[in-house]
Enzyme design. Structure first.
Site, mmCIF file in Angstrom:
data_model
loop_
_atom_site.group_PDB
_atom_site.id
_atom_site.type_symbol
_atom_site.label_atom_id
_atom_site.label_comp_id
_atom_site.label_asym_id
_atom_site.label_seq_id
_atom_site.Cartn_x
_atom_site.Cartn_y
_atom_site.Cartn_z
ATOM 1 N N GLY A 11 67.958 27.679 -1.793
ATOM 2 C CA GLY A 11 67.711 28.084 -3.181
ATOM 3 C C GLY A 11 69.008 28.796 -3.959
ATOM 4 N N ARG A 21 82.355 36.297 -2.275
ATOM 5 C CA ARG A 21 83.533 37.357 -2.835
ATOM 6 C C ARG A 21 84.051 38.948 -1.663
ATOM 7 N NH1 ARG A 21 83.805 42.365 -6.192
ATOM 8 N NH2 ARG A 21 85.511 42.782 -7.130
ATOM 9 N N ARG A 72 68.977 22.515 0.087
ATOM 10 C CA ARG A 72 68.567 22.181 1.670
ATOM 11 C C ARG A 72 68.658 20.775 2.037
ATOM 12 N NH1 ARG A 72 64.993 26.278 -0.871
ATOM 13 N NH2 ARG A 72 64.685 25.930 -3.342
ATOM 14 N N CYS A 73 68.933 21.113 3.506
ATOM 15 C CA CYS A 73 69.301 20.018 4.099
ATOM 16 C C CYS A 73 68.096 19.593 5.504
ATOM 17 C CB CYS A 73 70.055 20.393 5.055
ATOM 18 S SG CYS A 73 71.030 19.262 6.620
ATOM 19 N N ASP A 103 64.512 32.048 3.724
ATOM 20 C CA ASP A 103 63.784 32.552 4.902
ATOM 21 C C ASP A 103 64.263 31.084 6.065
ATOM 22 O OD1 ASP A 103 62.112 31.028 3.215
ATOM 23 O OD2 ASP A 103 60.254 31.941 4.132
ATOM 24 N N THR A 126 67.993 35.502 -2.583
ATOM 25 C CA THR A 126 67.002 34.766 -3.123
ATOM 26 C C THR A 126 65.736 35.503 -3.905
ATOM 27 O OG1 THR A 126 64.360 33.613 -2.513
ATOM 28 C CG2 THR A 126 65.123 35.260 -0.908
ATOM 29 N N ASP A 128 63.034 35.640 -4.974
ATOM 30 C CA ASP A 128 61.516 35.651 -4.626
ATOM 31 C C ASP A 128 61.346 36.954 -3.992
ATOM 32 O OD1 ASP A 128 61.573 33.176 -5.249
ATOM 33 O OD2 ASP A 128 61.139 32.353 -3.439
ATOM 34 N N ASP A 130 60.732 37.707 -0.779
ATOM 35 C CA ASP A 130 59.620 38.052 0.023
ATOM 36 C C ASP A 130 60.159 38.108 1.463
ATOM 37 O OD1 ASP A 130 61.733 35.643 0.078
ATOM 38 O OD2 ASP A 130 58.991 34.322 0.261
ATOM 39 N N ARG A 163 47.443 34.941 -30.440
ATOM 40 C CA ARG A 163 47.223 34.281 -29.333
ATOM 41 C C ARG A 163 47.319 35.047 -27.873
ATOM 42 N NH1 ARG A 163 51.323 29.002 -31.120
ATOM 43 N NH2 ARG A 163 49.940 28.310 -32.083
ATOM 44 N N ARG A 172 58.001 31.106 -4.693
ATOM 45 C CA ARG A 172 57.203 30.085 -3.833
ATOM 46 C C ARG A 172 55.980 30.721 -3.677
ATOM 47 N NH1 ARG A 172 59.803 26.672 -0.813
ATOM 48 N NH2 ARG A 172 62.290 27.538 -2.080
ATOM 49 N N GLY A 186 53.058 44.606 -19.465
ATOM 50 C CA GLY A 186 52.469 45.030 -19.996
ATOM 51 C C GLY A 186 50.860 44.250 -20.005
HETATM 52 O O1 F6P Z 1 63.163 30.563 -2.992
HETATM 53 C C1 F6P Z 1 63.324 30.488 -4.484
HETATM 54 C C2 F6P Z 1 62.768 29.357 -5.045
HETATM 55 O O2 F6P Z 1 62.999 29.049 -7.107
HETATM 56 C C3 F6P Z 1 60.868 29.295 -5.712
HETATM 57 O O3 F6P Z 1 60.887 30.772 -6.853
HETATM 58 C C4 F6P Z 1 60.866 28.240 -5.324
HETATM 59 O O4 F6P Z 1 59.108 27.872 -5.244
HETATM 60 C C5 F6P Z 1 61.763 27.116 -4.893
HETATM 61 O O5 F6P Z 1 62.995 28.065 -5.403
HETATM 62 C C6 F6P Z 1 61.769 26.150 -6.167
HETATM 63 O O6 F6P Z 1 62.741 24.915 -5.367
HETATM 64 P P1 F6P Z 1 63.401 23.642 -6.137
HETATM 65 O O7 F6P Z 1 64.457 24.426 -6.954
HETATM 66 O O8 F6P Z 1 64.363 23.703 -4.739
HETATM 67 O O9 F6P Z 1 62.655 23.050 -7.321
#
Ligand code: F6P
Length: 323
Positions: A11, A21, A72-73, A103, A126, A128, A130, A163, A172, A186
Site C-alpha cells: 500500500g 528522493r 501487491r505481487c 511487512d 506504511t 499503519d 505496525d 447524533r 489492517r 475526543g
Molecule cells: O497497509 C495499508 C492499508 O491501507 C491498510 O490500512 C489497509 O488494511 C490496506 O492497506 C488496504 O489495502 P488495499 O488498498 O490494497 O485495499
C-alpha cells in the site's frame, strides 16, 4: 556498491516520494548510481527499470503517493518469480536494493536477500505504523492528521444533529491509527483489536457516559472483530440505544493520500539517506528506522514478526478524558 535499485511496494503511504528522493540524492552524494524499479516486485520481474538522477526526484518531496508506483505481487512469492527478478537486476547491473514498504514488502525482501547474493535494506513505509524497529513509519503522521481532520468535520455535523457516529479507520490488524486519533478527536470510545472492550464494554461507555452529551463519536479500527465492521457495530448500537440517531462513516482510502506532513518528510529524508549509508557500510536484510531520534537497524526477521504494541495508558486516556 555501484548501482542501488529503489522501489515502493504494498500500500502506498504519504512520504514515500520523500524517501525515494532521499535515496537518490544521498546515493548521488556518494557517487552511486540509482535505478528506479516501477510497480514494486511485479515491475522488478518484468524489468520495469528507469535510471534516476538528481533531477528525476525534483519537486516530489511534497507529493503524496509514489512516483515509482506500487503493487501487491503474488508472483514474487514463488521461487521462479524471485529468480526472474534477480535475473533482471543482474541484467540491469543493480547490485543493492532499497525496499520501501510494510511487512509484506519486508517478508519478500527477507526471502530474496537470503536466496540471492544481493544486499537489501528496507524503509518503513506504511500508514499503519505496525512495524517494530522504528517509533513511526513513513505515512502514519500524515494519515492520522487526515483522520483527525475528517473526524473534526464529522463532529461538527454530529453536534448539530445530536447524533452518534461510528467512524471506521484503516490499520489492517493494528489499532494504532484508531487509538491515537481517538485521543486527538475526543472520541467517546474506541474499538481496536488489541483491547478487548467488546460490545458490552462499548455499551457501558455509551450508557454511563455523561447524559448531557449532544454528540458521540466511536472510532472503530478496521481490524477490530467486536461485531464484524462499523456497519454491524452501528446496527447493534442503534438496536441497544434506539434514542441515539446513529450514522456510520468509513473513511477508507482518503487516509492513504495527500501531501505528506512535515514529520513524514523529515522521517523519510533521514531514513532514506541512512539506507544508502547502511548499504555502504555493509548492512543487509535490515530495516532502517528511527528510535528516539536515532537511526536504528532492525533485521527484517524481527521487524515483520513483532507488531508495534499498544500502550495501555493510551487506552486508559481515552476512557479518562472522554467522560
Ligand atoms: O497497509 C495499508 C492499508 O491501507 C491498510 O490500512 C489497509 O488494511 C490496506 O492497506 C488496504 O489495502 P488495499 O488498498 O490494497 O485495499
Amino acid at each position: 556498491i555501484k548501482n542501488i535499485g529503489v522501489f515502493t511496494s504494498g500500500g502506498d503511504a504519504p512520504g514515500m516520494n520523500a524517501a525515494i528522493r532521499a535515496v537518490v540524492r544521498a546515493a548521488m552524494y556518494y557517487g552511486i548510481e540509482v535505478t528506479g524499479i516501477r510497480r514494486g516486485y511485479d515491475g522488478m520481474g518484468k524489468g520495469e527499470f528507469v535510471p534516476m538522477n538528481r533531477k528525476s526526484v525534483s519537486n516530489i518531496i511534497q507529493r503524496g503517493g509514489t512516483i515509482l508506483k506500487t503493487a501487491r505481487c503474488d508472483n514474487f512469492r514463488t521461487p521462479e518469480g524471485r529468480k526472474n527478478a534477480y535475473e533482471q537486476l543482474v541484467k540491469h547491473k543493480v547490485d543493492a536494493l532499497v525496499a520501501i514498504g510494510g511487512d509484506g514488502t519486508f517478508t519478500g525482501a527477507k526471502v530474496f536477500g537470503n536466496e540471492f547474493d544481493i544486499p537489501v535494506v528496507g524503509l518503513p513505509g506504511t500508514i499503519d505504523n505496525d512495524l517494530v524497529g522504528t517509533d513511526f513509519t513513513i505515512g502514519y503522521d500524515t494519515a492520522i492528521n487526515t483522520v483527525v481532520d475528517a473526524v473534526d468535520k464529522i463532529r461538527d455535523t454530529a453536534e448539530s444533529h445530536d447524533r452518534l457516529f461510528i467512524v471506521e479507520v484503516m490499520g489492517r490488524d493494528s489499532g494504532l491509527i484508531a487509538l491515537r486519533t481517538g485521543i486527538a478527536t475526543g472520541a467517546e470510545a474506541i474499538l481496536i483489536p488489541e483491547s478487548k472492550t467488546g460490545l458490552e464494554g462499548l455499551f457501558n461507555r455509551l450508557e454511563f457516559g455523561r447524559k448531557d452529551k449532544t454528540s458521540r463519536i466511536v472510532i472503530v479500527a478496521e481490524g477490530d472483530d467486536t461485531a464484524g465492521g462499523a456497519f454491524e457495530v452501528g446496527r447493534l448500537v442503534q438496536e441497544k440505544f434506539p434514542n441515539y440517531d446513529t450514522r456510520i462513516s468509513i473513511l477508507g482510502h482518503i487516509q492513504r493520500g495527500g501531501a505528506p506532513s512535515c514529520m513524514d518528510r523529515v522521517l523519510a529524508s533521514r531514513v532514506g539517506a541512512a539506507a544508502v549509508e547502511a548499504l555502504r557500510d555493509g548492512h543487509r536484510n535490515e530495516m532502517i528506522g528511527l528510535i528516539n531520534g536515532e537511526v536504528a537497524y532492525t533485521p527484517f526477521e524481527h521487524a515483520i514478526k513483532h507488531h508495534q504494541g499498544i500502550d495501555p495508558n493510551m487506552i486508559k486516556l481515552v476512557e479518562m478524558l472522554s467522560m
